[in-house]
Scaffold this active site. Structure first.
Site, PDB file in Angstrom:
ATOM      1  N   CYS B  66      33.466  93.854  13.013  1.00  0.00           N
ATOM      2  CA  CYS B  66      32.041  94.128  13.262  1.00  0.00           C
ATOM      3  C   CYS B  66      31.881  94.860  14.579  1.00  0.00           C
ATOM      4  O   CYS B  66      31.111  95.810  14.699  1.00  0.00           O
ATOM      5  CB  CYS B  66      31.232  92.837  13.315  1.00  0.00           C
ATOM      6  SG  CYS B  66      31.423  91.757  11.906  1.00  0.00           S
ATOM      7  N   CYS B  69      31.899  98.876  15.152  1.00  0.00           N
ATOM      8  CA  CYS B  69      30.672  99.681  15.132  1.00  0.00           C
ATOM      9  C   CYS B  69      29.649  99.167  16.133  1.00  0.00           C
ATOM     10  O   CYS B  69      28.968  99.942  16.801  1.00  0.00           O
ATOM     11  CB  CYS B  69      30.015  99.646  13.750  1.00  0.00           C
ATOM     12  SG  CYS B  69      30.913 100.529  12.477  1.00  0.00           S
ATOM     13  N   HIS B  70      29.504  97.837  16.200  1.00  0.00           N
ATOM     14  CA  HIS B  70      28.360  97.251  16.929  1.00  0.00           C
ATOM     15  C   HIS B  70      28.679  96.946  18.391  1.00  0.00           C
ATOM     16  O   HIS B  70      27.822  96.404  19.092  1.00  0.00           O
ATOM     17  CB  HIS B  70      27.878  95.982  16.222  1.00  0.00           C
ATOM     18  CG  HIS B  70      27.404  96.233  14.817  1.00  0.00           C
ATOM     19  ND1 HIS B  70      26.379  97.100  14.526  1.00  0.00           N
ATOM     20  CD2 HIS B  70      27.827  95.738  13.620  1.00  0.00           C
ATOM     21  CE1 HIS B  70      26.180  97.125  13.205  1.00  0.00           C
ATOM     22  NE2 HIS B  70      27.048  96.318  12.628  1.00  0.00           N
ATOM     23  N   CYS B 105      27.569  95.670   4.994  1.00  0.00           N
ATOM     24  CA  CYS B 105      28.565  96.165   5.961  1.00  0.00           C
ATOM     25  C   CYS B 105      29.975  95.848   5.489  1.00  0.00           C
ATOM     26  O   CYS B 105      30.856  96.704   5.510  1.00  0.00           O
ATOM     27  CB  CYS B 105      28.347  95.520   7.332  1.00  0.00           C
ATOM     28  SG  CYS B 105      27.025  96.254   8.293  1.00  0.00           S
ATOM     29  N   CYS B 168       4.759  73.867   0.535  1.00  0.00           N
ATOM     30  CA  CYS B 168       5.044  74.058   1.966  1.00  0.00           C
ATOM     31  C   CYS B 168       3.756  73.920   2.765  1.00  0.00           C
ATOM     32  O   CYS B 168       3.717  73.326   3.839  1.00  0.00           O
ATOM     33  CB  CYS B 168       5.620  75.445   2.224  1.00  0.00           C
ATOM     34  SG  CYS B 168       6.925  75.958   1.116  1.00  0.00           S
ATOM     35  N   CYS B 171       2.275  70.364   4.201  1.00  0.00           N
ATOM     36  CA  CYS B 171       2.740  69.819   5.478  1.00  0.00           C
ATOM     37  C   CYS B 171       2.466  70.783   6.626  1.00  0.00           C
ATOM     38  O   CYS B 171       1.978  70.385   7.677  1.00  0.00           O
ATOM     39  CB  CYS B 171       4.236  69.522   5.423  1.00  0.00           C
ATOM     40  SG  CYS B 171       4.614  68.013   4.533  1.00  0.00           S
ATOM     41  N   HIS B 172       2.789  72.064   6.446  1.00  0.00           N
ATOM     42  CA  HIS B 172       2.851  72.973   7.588  1.00  0.00           C
ATOM     43  C   HIS B 172       1.540  73.692   7.885  1.00  0.00           C
ATOM     44  O   HIS B 172       1.409  74.309   8.939  1.00  0.00           O
ATOM     45  CB  HIS B 172       3.992  73.969   7.385  1.00  0.00           C
ATOM     46  CG  HIS B 172       5.333  73.301   7.256  1.00  0.00           C
ATOM     47  ND1 HIS B 172       5.865  72.535   8.268  1.00  0.00           N
ATOM     48  CD2 HIS B 172       6.219  73.238   6.237  1.00  0.00           C
ATOM     49  CE1 HIS B 172       7.042  72.052   7.874  1.00  0.00           C
ATOM     50  NE2 HIS B 172       7.268  72.459   6.643  1.00  0.00           N
ATOM     51  N   CYS B 213      13.896  70.720   1.778  1.00  0.00           N
ATOM     52  CA  CYS B 213      12.483  70.373   1.544  1.00  0.00           C
ATOM     53  C   CYS B 213      12.237  70.154   0.058  1.00  0.00           C
ATOM     54  O   CYS B 213      11.609  69.172  -0.328  1.00  0.00           O
ATOM     55  CB  CYS B 213      11.555  71.467   2.059  1.00  0.00           C
ATOM     56  SG  CYS B 213      11.190  71.333   3.819  1.00  0.00           S
TER      57      CYS B 213
END
Lengths: 162, 252
Positions: B66, B69-70, B105, B168, B171-172, B213
């Site tokens: 990796c 390139c990075h 990649c 979801c 609760c959130h 969850c």
């Protein structure tokens, strides 16, 4: 030879059936057939299956995390358990505020009272469930007897704490 | 008078929902746990970051890595892009996650096999790369070609699942700030993922958390890397637009 094999396999099958009946007796009781209920005047006046609830058992079911698990969201007069939830209203004195039929409707299917509610329907028609796990397929969260036990327990809560 | 208050309450709540202010899960933590999260020596997810770092610099059988390139320690990575995932992929005509991009990649530039979604290597690399992007502001695109995927994710977020028939949002959105037994319900923001979960003592990816969850709703989870979870990730990440990346965060 193939015949003997077949006989052997069918014998195994029979043994398996007998074993499952012997060992799985309790789980068979859980998978009782669903009893439909009727809403009248914002309540379910008739006890599910005409069963009679036991408040002492109801208290245990209310605490049990795999059954009612009421403490996850509600405060209850259960001092021996820590961390009562605050998602729903506290249930102290609920026996004064609501009738048996009103309490029963709220346990069975609170969505009849408030369609937006987070509260599970503890005795809802299992056919409505979306992507339910195999283990719970066709099953209500509580049995009719367990619902009646909790109704009986909640009716005993007639004191509002300070 | 009471009615006036009720009206004011409704109006105040409605406007609060319209101008939704994202709040990081860290705000719901005790000071002790928040300090542990900030401290690179105390944070229990740091071994996962180190594992990801070693994979990032490891040369594969074809001679690629990796960091080829990075850059060393990812110094050529566009960190603001890491905070923009899922991004729209013109070739595949769908949103792709950081894990999807890692596999692109691997297959196209490294002549290597793709990883299984959410496998140990993937979560290691994802945790490391998001750790490099700590502090970057989340900016996920929701308009243009992303619209149908964003809407699909939003629908999943509001769908009742399993025997518990919860979504979801219950609760959130509806009950955030309340106590669910010993746990405070937070906004369900994803800016700290992959997170270290105190309740399972494990580093947990976002898709894995979705599954946890759903299990608690007694619902059949979707697969990690499924279209459903990618759409949900798109909605949930975009819901946190404006927050900064905190990976690896510590959560209940």
């Amino acid at each position: 030879m193939p015949n003997q094999m077949l006989l052997f396999v069918s014998c195994l099958g029979r043994i398996a059936v007998i074993m499952s009946v012997l060992l799985g007796g309790s789980s068979l009781a859980c998978a009782e057939s669903y009893i439909p209920w009727q809403v009248e005047n914002h309540a379910i006046p008739a006890a599910l299956g005409g069963l009679k609830g036991d408040p002492r058992r109801g208290r245990q079911i209310a605490i049990d995390r795999s059954k009612g698990n009421c403490l996850a969201c509600h405060h209850l007069p259960v001092p021996e358990e820590e961390f009562h939830g605050t998602v729903g209203p506290p249930l102290e004195g609920v026996g004064l505020r609501l009738s048996a039929g009103q309490i029963r409707l709220r346990i069975v299917d609170e969505k009849q009272v408030n369609p937006m509610t987070i509260m599970p329907g503890f005795y809802r028609d299992p056919r409505y469930f979306d992507r339910v796990l195999d283990d719970y397929e066709g099953k209500t969260i509580l049995t009719a007897q367990e619902v009646e036990d909790i109704v009986a327990y909640l009716l005993t809560l007639r004191e509002v704490s300070e | 008078m009471n009615r006036l208050f009720l009206l004011l309450f409704i109006v105040a709540n409605a406007s609060a929902e319209q101008g939704f202010m994202p709040i990081s899960g860290s705000e719901y933590l005790s000071e002790q746990v928040r300090d542990m999260q900030e401290d690179e020596f105390a944070n229990p997810a740091m071994p996962t970051v180190d594992y990801g770092r070693s994979l990032f610099h490891k040369v594969n059988d074809e001679g690629h890595r990796c960091s080829g390139c990075h850059g060393e320690n990812g110094n050529k990575l566009k960190l603001e892009r890491i905070a923009a995932y899922p991004v729209y992929d013109r070739e595949q005509e769908r949103p792709i996650t950081l894990q999807n991009q890692i596999n692109i990649c691997r297959e196209e530039r490294m002549d290597d096999f793709p990883y299984v979604y959410d496998c140990r290597e993937m979560v290691g690399l994802e945790t490391y790369m998001k750790f490099l992007a700590r502090g970057q502001i989340i900016r996920v695109q929701t308009d243009g070609p992303m619209t149908p995927f964003y809407q699909a994710g939003k629908q999943l977020y509001h769908r009742r699942f399993g025997q518990m028939e919860m979504s979801c949002a219950h609760c959130h959105d509806q009950h955030r700030g309340a106590w669910l037994r010993g746990q405070v319900l937070n906004q369900g923001q994803s800016n700290g993922f992959p997170v270290y979960r105190l309740s399972t003592s494990r580093v947990t990816s976002l898709h894995r958390r979705f599954s946890e969850c759903l299990f608690s709703f007694r619902a059949e989870p979707f697969l990690s890397g499924s279209d459903e979870y990618i759409n949900l990730e798109l909605f949930v990440n975009a819901r946190g637009n404006g927050l900064s990346i905190e990976t690896p965060a510590i959560r209940d």
